[in-house]
Design an enzyme around this catalytic site. Structure first.
Site, PDB file in Angstrom:
ATOM      1  N   ASP A 337      -3.745   2.793  -2.753  1.00 41.22           N
ATOM      2  CA  ASP A 337      -2.515   2.159  -3.231  1.00 41.22           C
ATOM      3  C   ASP A 337      -1.337   2.426  -2.302  1.00 41.22           C
ATOM      4  O   ASP A 337      -0.927   3.570  -2.090  1.00 41.22           O
ATOM      5  CB  ASP A 337      -2.186   2.622  -4.656  1.00 41.22           C
ATOM      6  CG  ASP A 337      -1.283   1.656  -5.398  1.00 41.22           C
ATOM      7  OD1 ASP A 337      -1.020   0.556  -4.874  1.00 41.22           O
ATOM      8  OD2 ASP A 337      -0.864   1.981  -6.518  1.00 41.22           O
ATOM      9  N   LYS A 386      -2.578   0.669 -12.079  1.00 41.25           N
ATOM     10  CA  LYS A 386      -1.325   0.967 -11.391  1.00 41.25           C
ATOM     11  C   LYS A 386      -0.616   2.150 -12.037  1.00 41.25           C
ATOM     12  O   LYS A 386      -0.057   3.019 -11.341  1.00 41.25           O
ATOM     13  CB  LYS A 386      -0.423  -0.268 -11.398  1.00 41.25           C
ATOM     14  CG  LYS A 386       0.931  -0.076 -10.741  1.00 41.25           C
ATOM     15  CD  LYS A 386       0.815   0.132  -9.246  1.00 41.25           C
ATOM     16  CE  LYS A 386       0.520  -1.164  -8.527  1.00 41.25           C
ATOM     17  NZ  LYS A 386       0.607  -0.994  -7.049  1.00 41.25           N
ATOM     18  N   LYS A 438      11.623  -7.062  -5.854  1.00 44.86           N
ATOM     19  CA  LYS A 438      11.314  -6.161  -6.970  1.00 44.86           C
ATOM     20  C   LYS A 438      12.512  -5.301  -7.316  1.00 44.86           C
ATOM     21  O   LYS A 438      13.236  -4.822  -6.452  1.00 44.86           O
ATOM     22  CB  LYS A 438      10.122  -5.270  -6.602  1.00 44.86           C
ATOM     23  CG  LYS A 438       9.714  -4.309  -7.710  1.00 44.86           C
ATOM     24  CD  LYS A 438       8.365  -3.675  -7.447  1.00 44.86           C
ATOM     25  CE  LYS A 438       8.419  -2.637  -6.365  1.00 44.86           C
ATOM     26  NZ  LYS A 438       7.144  -1.904  -6.236  1.00 44.86           N
ATOM     27  N   LYS A 510      -0.041   6.026  -2.626  1.00 48.34           N
ATOM     28  CA  LYS A 510       0.432   6.587  -3.897  1.00 48.34           C
ATOM     29  C   LYS A 510      -0.524   7.635  -4.448  1.00 48.34           C
ATOM     30  O   LYS A 510      -0.103   8.655  -4.992  1.00 48.34           O
ATOM     31  CB  LYS A 510       0.565   5.467  -4.943  1.00 48.34           C
ATOM     32  CG  LYS A 510       1.750   4.543  -4.828  1.00 48.34           C
ATOM     33  CD  LYS A 510       1.823   3.661  -6.065  1.00 48.34           C
ATOM     34  CE  LYS A 510       2.971   2.656  -5.968  1.00 48.34           C
ATOM     35  NZ  LYS A 510       2.646   1.544  -5.061  1.00 48.34           N
TER      36      LYS A 510
END
Length: 554
Positions: A337, A386, A438, A510
């Site tokens: 990620d 996520k 975003k 991540k």
């Protein structure tokens, strides 16, 4: 070809696109430089083929008894050998026609062809800002005559692929041609799209990809018009392997990096006998087991072809059997990620608070975005993937300070088994109107001196794909480099490849994939320090030290 329309430069001249190259210089992050770092040391040897460096890994063994700590310094000798020649490298992306894939291709082509474009702010030159390797520097020492620190681009420490030289290709469940995919993404300025469109058109359409509806949101079905037919997963595996071999042969490549930048999948169930060992994973593919995900299939294909595979999404692509397969085949894998915005900032701020002796009690993170990634994440199973990758980012910082947080209770269940931890919540919402822009809002609520409280609120607005795509470049370039680095430890006679799980890629991820049984490091500062220290070790330099002893003594 798009017409060569006259444009107005900041100097006031009407100039066709083709002449902007002579007006706008190459940006420093895109410039080509010779390998000009030479380490003069008995520990570093240069030949035409290799850079070989001796390195002492200094650590410490700690014995704990009745609250007392006995520390014994340790030194382990290593040698690193790096092949100097950078081979011709291809980057095959799964999700080639998505926002990240199309944006990456367009921006590489803009840099390669030196395409500058008009924005409302003026002329914009192409660059690689946002890339750790191309746009940041590392301190290599001080200049004796001035005592000033000397910094060089990270990409200059060792021979690395230049992004402009990457050969681009890949797969997508949408068959839209790449120029049209760029338009659909709505990420780049119109004038850049207009000029780069002919180059994007030459990339053609993505290769057909694997589509298993159970793993991604139902709202993605309308895009799935370019899929490998049938339901036989063994046939799909062989198809993907053939695609990799054909791409490599067609472009006469030395190396192919396979990169998942497609939709987030739901988590796969870990089932004994299905995906817990290498042989079981291969058997499950042969039997078309429903818990074999598309990303796992691509990872297995790359591993069996001996090419590195990077997972840029949060799902558990690397089930235990895939990791053992990579170990068996000695093929490199990395992920998970992309860490581009909110989570990257969180890995810095949480560490700052804990290291300052401040106790975060809760971290609340909210996001909304309107691109296709957000659309897919609006489905609960995909969001859960996520949420898991975003939520683990502060764990190691908490574990490092048990003055602030109560330690795990042996034999306990639930929260007590993990130890005290900040309340941590992550929310992601799909808002089509904002597109790729975003919004991320974070609240850090902490305990301070003698029962006081502190609240830090952060609002971050960013163009999601323009933060993510440089990370794809960094991961691909580093993965290629690490295939050329070998090591020799104490007692070894021959140089050997690095361990297949590339934990050195953690800075960009991540939820970093690490060697089984070792701790995950999420601290951004420690991740960068590890990468810098490794690169410097490969040329015989010591790791980073901020002691600056020469400034502390007479």
């Amino acid at each position: 070809m798009a017409p060569q329309l006259p444009v107005t430069t900041s100097s006031g001249y009407n100039t066709p696109d083709s002449e902007l190259e002579s007006i706008v210089p190459v940006h420093p992050t895109a410039a080509r430089r010779p390998n000009y770092i030479t380490v003069q040391s008995e520990n570093t040897v240069y030949t035409d083929d290799h850079i070989t460096a001796k390195y002492l890994d200094r650590g410490a063994d700690v014995m704990v008894s009745d609250g007392q700590f006995t520390v014994t310094p340790t030194v382990k000798p290593y040698a690193f050998q790096t092949t100097r020649k950078v081979g011709k490298t291809g980057l095959m992306m799964i999700g080639l026609g998505g926002n990240n894939g199309s944006t990456l291709c367009a921006t590489i082509l803009a840099n390669k062809h030196h395409i500058s474009w008009h924005t409302k702010e003026g002329i914009q030159q192409p660059n690689y800002i946002g890339s750790l390797l191309r746009a940041s520097t590392v301190r290599i020492g001080t200049e004796p005559s001035t005592s000033k620190e000397v910094h060089v681009p990270i990409s200059d420490v060792l021979p690395m692929v230049h992004p402009n030289d990457l050969v681009l290709g890949g797969w997508d469940i949408s068959g839209l041609p790449m120029d049209k995919a760029m338009e659909r993404a709505k990420v780049l300025d119109y004038d850049l799209q207009r000029q780069v469109k002919p180059h994007m058109a030459l990339l053609g359409c993505p290769l057909p990809s694997v589509y298993y509806p159970d793993f991604i949101a139902a709202n993605q079905e309308a895009r799935a018009d370019n899929v490998i037919p049938g339901t036989d997963k063994q046939v799909h595996l062989e198809h993907i392997r053939a695609d990799i071999r054909h791409f490599k042969a067609e472009h006469e490549l030395d190396r192919v990096i396979v990169f998942w930048t497609a939709n987030t999948e739901r988590y796969s169930d870990i089932i004994p006998g299905v995906n817990d060992t290498a042989n079981n994973v291969l058997a499950s593919i042969m039997n078309s087991h429903p818990e074999v995900s598309p990303s796992t299939l691509f990872a297995v294909a790359a591993i069996l072809e001996g090419e590195p595979f990077i997972n840029g999404a949060p799902q558990n692509t690397f089930v235990p059997g895939v990791i053992t397969l990579a170990e068996r085949e000695k093929s490199f894998i990395g992920g998970d990620d992309l860490k581009s915005g909110q989570t990257k900032l969180k890995s810095v701020l949480a560490e700052f608070l804990v290291n300052a002796g401040i106790k975060p009690l809760s971290i609340a993170s909210y996001n909304h975005l309107g691109n296709n990634d957000g659309h897919n994440l609006s489905a609960e199973p995909q969001f859960k993937s996520k949420e898991i990758s975003k939520s683990s980012v502060v764990d190691d910082m908490v574990d490092a300070n048990r003055l602030l947080y109560k330690p795990p209770v042996p034999g306990a269940k639930g929260k007590a088994a993990k130890g005290e931890h900040p309340d941590h919540i992550v929310v992601i919402k799909y808002v089509p109107a904002v597109g790729d822009s975003k919004r991320a809002i974070d609240e850090y609520y902490s305990e301070i001196f003698c029962g006081g409280r502190q609240t830090i609120n952060i609002f971050n607005e960013c163009e999601d794909s323009l933060l993510a795509t440089p990370l794809i470049l960094d991961l691909a370039i580093l993965a290629e480099l690490l295939t050329r680095v070998k090591y020799r430890g104490e007692g070894q006679t021959d140089f050997a490849p690095l361990y297949p799980v590339l934990s050195l890629l953690s800075y960009m991820c991540k939820a970093p994939l690490v060697k089984p049984g070792t701790d995950v490091v999420n601290s951004l500062g420690r991740q960068r320090n590890a990468l810098e220290s490794f690169l410097k070790a490969c040329v015989g330099l010591e790791g980073n030290s901020d002691l600056l002893l020469e400034t502390r003594v007479w």
